[in-house]
Design a protein around this motif. Structure first.
Motif, PDB file in Angstrom:
ATOM      1  N   VAL A  65       0.807  -1.159   0.093  1.00 27.11           N
ATOM      2  CA  VAL A  65      -0.007   0.067  -0.096  1.00 27.11           C
ATOM      3  C   VAL A  65       0.974   1.312  -0.042  1.00 27.11           C
ATOM      4  N   GLN A  66       0.109   2.388  -0.052  1.00 25.25           N
ATOM      5  CA  GLN A  66       0.821   3.539  -0.434  1.00 25.25           C
ATOM      6  C   GLN A  66       1.745   3.855  -1.542  1.00 25.25           C
ATOM      7  N   SER A  67       1.378   4.783  -2.488  1.00 21.64           N
ATOM      8  CA  SER A  67       1.800   4.779  -3.920  1.00 21.64           C
ATOM      9  C   SER A  67       3.346   4.889  -3.875  1.00 21.64           C
ATOM     10  N   LEU A  68       4.013   5.846  -3.106  1.00 22.75           N
ATOM     11  CA  LEU A  68       5.420   5.709  -3.096  1.00 22.75           C
ATOM     12  C   LEU A  68       6.211   4.796  -2.582  1.00 22.75           C
ATOM     13  N   ALA A  69       5.566   3.994  -1.541  1.00 26.99           N
ATOM     14  CA  ALA A  69       6.004   2.823  -1.147  1.00 26.99           C
ATOM     15  C   ALA A  69       6.080   1.652  -2.163  1.00 26.99           C
ATOM     16  N   ILE A  70       4.778   1.745  -3.051  1.00 25.37           N
ATOM     17  CA  ILE A  70       4.791   0.719  -3.813  1.00 25.37           C
ATOM     18  C   ILE A  70       5.816   1.296  -5.220  1.00 25.37           C
ATOM     19  N   VAL A  71       6.116   2.314  -5.402  1.00 32.81           N
ATOM     20  CA  VAL A  71       7.143   2.894  -6.345  1.00 32.81           C
ATOM     21  C   VAL A  71       8.352   2.212  -5.904  1.00 32.81           C
ATOM     22  N   ASP A  72       8.580   2.433  -4.715  1.00 30.35           N
ATOM     23  CA  ASP A  72      10.069   1.960  -4.144  1.00 30.35           C
ATOM     24  C   ASP A  72      10.284   0.312  -4.355  1.00 30.35           C
ATOM     25  N   TRP A  73       9.012  -0.364  -4.039  1.00 28.39           N
ATOM     26  CA  TRP A  73       9.188  -1.729  -4.063  1.00 28.39           C
ATOM     27  C   TRP A  73       9.413  -2.244  -5.717  1.00 28.39           C
ATOM     28  N   LEU A  74       8.831  -1.459  -6.642  1.00 26.85           N
ATOM     29  CA  LEU A  74       9.022  -1.468  -7.954  1.00 26.85           C
ATOM     30  C   LEU A  74      10.337  -1.342  -8.231  1.00 26.85           C
ATOM     31  N   ASP A  75      10.760  -0.312  -7.837  1.00 22.20           N
ATOM     32  CA  ASP A  75      12.169  -0.041  -8.175  1.00 22.20           C
ATOM     33  C   ASP A  75      13.298  -1.115  -7.716  1.00 22.20           C
ATOM     34  N   ALA A  76      12.872  -1.694  -6.794  1.00 22.45           N
ATOM     35  CA  ALA A  76      13.868  -2.611  -5.988  1.00 22.45           C
ATOM     36  C   ALA A  76      13.804  -3.880  -6.889  1.00 22.45           C
ATOM     37  N   ASN A  77      12.629  -4.117  -7.373  1.00 20.47           N
ATOM     38  CA  ASN A  77      12.657  -5.508  -8.217  1.00 20.47           C
ATOM     39  C   ASN A  77      12.593  -5.356  -9.506  1.00 20.47           C
ATOM     40  N   PHE A  78      12.219  -4.056 -10.363  1.00 21.41           N
ATOM     41  CA  PHE A  78      12.466  -3.947 -11.632  1.00 21.41           C
ATOM     42  C   PHE A  78      13.008  -2.504 -11.639  1.00 21.41           C
ATOM     43  N   ASP A  79      14.489  -2.697 -12.001  1.00 27.64           N
ATOM     44  CA  ASP A  79      15.272  -1.650 -11.847  1.00 27.64           C
ATOM     45  C   ASP A  79      15.337  -0.739 -13.300  1.00 27.64           C
ATOM     46  N   ASP A  80      14.621  -0.951 -14.246  1.00 25.16           N
ATOM     47  CA  ASP A  80      14.896  -0.199 -15.558  1.00 25.16           C
ATOM     48  C   ASP A  80      13.582   0.005 -16.189  1.00 25.16           C
ATOM     49  N   PRO A  81      13.386   1.622 -16.211  1.00 25.47           N
ATOM     50  CA  PRO A  81      14.169   2.713 -15.711  1.00 25.47           C
ATOM     51  C   PRO A  81      14.109   2.976 -14.158  1.00 25.47           C
ATOM     52  N   PRO A  82      15.357   3.232 -13.682  1.00 27.84           N
ATOM     53  CA  PRO A  82      15.023   3.795 -12.409  1.00 27.84           C
ATOM     54  C   PRO A  82      14.330   4.985 -11.950  1.00 27.84           C
ATOM     55  N   MET A  83      13.393   5.033 -10.909  1.00 30.60           N
ATOM     56  CA  MET A  83      12.831   6.107 -10.411  1.00 30.60           C
ATOM     57  C   MET A  83      13.255   6.972  -9.407  1.00 30.60           C
ATOM     58  N   VAL A  84      14.602   6.412  -8.737  1.00 30.67           N
ATOM     59  CA  VAL A  84      15.331   7.256  -7.940  1.00 30.67           C
ATOM     60  C   VAL A  84      16.654   6.955  -8.265  1.00 30.67           C
ATOM     61  N   SER A  85      17.648   7.907  -8.064  1.00 31.11           N
ATOM     62  CA  SER A  85      18.991   7.521  -8.351  1.00 31.11           C
ATOM     63  C   SER A  85      19.823   7.173  -7.240  1.00 31.11           C
ATOM     64  N   LYS A  86      20.749   6.462  -7.641  1.00 32.81           N
ATOM     65  CA  LYS A  86      21.670   6.064  -6.624  1.00 32.81           C
ATOM     66  C   LYS A  86      22.627   7.097  -5.656  1.00 32.81           C
ATOM     67  N   ASP A  87      22.710   8.017  -6.626  1.00 35.86           N
ATOM     68  CA  ASP A  87      23.568   9.252  -5.997  1.00 35.86           C
ATOM     69  C   ASP A  87      22.562   9.912  -4.830  1.00 35.86           C
ATOM     70  N   PRO A  88      23.044   9.983  -3.670  1.00 42.38           N
ATOM     71  CA  PRO A  88      22.397  10.604  -2.556  1.00 42.38           C
ATOM     72  C   PRO A  88      21.708  11.842  -2.818  1.00 42.38           C
ATOM     73  N   PHE A  89      22.503  12.890  -3.495  1.00 41.27           N
ATOM     74  CA  PHE A  89      22.036  14.188  -3.628  1.00 41.27           C
ATOM     75  C   PHE A  89      20.959  14.260  -4.681  1.00 41.27           C
TER      76      PHE A  89
END
Length: 209
Positions: A65-89
């Motif tokens: 649940v929660q859209s951004l948490a879902i997006v985070d899960w999708l990014d962790a499991n389907f990394d192309d294209p990434p929704m957030v960068s690995k660069d911390p800034f």
């Protein structure tokens, strides 16, 4: 992996998840939850989503649940294209822009808040529309200053802030807001809407017959 999105066609939070799923090419089924008929409050939906909201992404029977948490899960499991960068800034900037919408604008302008303004405080439709436009304008003015150099909101490709921007501007137009003060946001929206994956997530494209 069986993925099912419990969705309402006009929910901006669900719209974010649809965009993300499409950009990543994740195959999934959809189950409509009619917010206009209060189906989100039904026991079947609350069993998946304790808040009685949408979206819920059910993965092999496990609800997220929660859209951004879902997006985070999708990014962790389907990394192309990434929704957030690995660069911390860069990542911090992407999340900040997304949260202007998802944490500051959307929660106080969604359907249940507008209904509460009416039931508890007697707000009529013009009053609710004024409330909505005020808070959207506050957030978009800040976001306009936070936008990157384009073509997308943060740079050369869509990120988590873009998938929040597109639904928010869609809703702003529903409330007949003047978006001319936000040229950078409108340009980023146009770049996103040129993508077939984003087009396919549009409310009119997924509205049940």
């Amino acid at each position: 992996m069986k993925i099912v999105l419990h969705d309402y066609w006009r929910s901006s939070a669900a719209y974010r998840v649809r965009i993300c799923l499409n950009l990543k090419g994740v195959r999934h089924d959809s189950v409509p939850v009619n917010l206009a008929a209060a189906e989100q409050a039904a026991p079947a939906n609350r069993a998946l989503n304790p808040q009685g909201l949408v979206p819920t992404l059910v993965v092999d029977g496990r609800p997220l649940v929660q859209s951004l948490a879902i997006v985070d899960w999708l990014d962790a499991n389907f990394d192309d294209p990434p929704m957030v960068s690995k660069d911390p800034f860069v990542r911090a900037g992407q999340l900040a822009r997304a949260l202007v919408i998802a944490a500051d604008i959307h929660p106080i302008d969604n359907l249940r808040v507008l209904k509460r303004l009416e039931s508890q405080f007697g707000a009529d439709q013009p009053a609710k529309d004024s409330w909505y436009r005020h808070w959207v304008a506050e957030g978009l003015a800040a976001l306009e200053q936070m936008a990157g150099d384009g073509p997308f909101l943060g740079g050369d490709s869509p990120d988590i802030s873009d998938i929040c921007l597109v639904p928010q501007l869609y809703n702003a137009r529903r409330f007949e807001m003047d978006l001319t003060p936000y040229p950078r946001l409108c340009a980023a929206e146009a770049a996103n809407l040129a993508l077939p994956a984003v087009q396919a997530a549009a409310p009119e494209r997924v509205k049940p017959a």
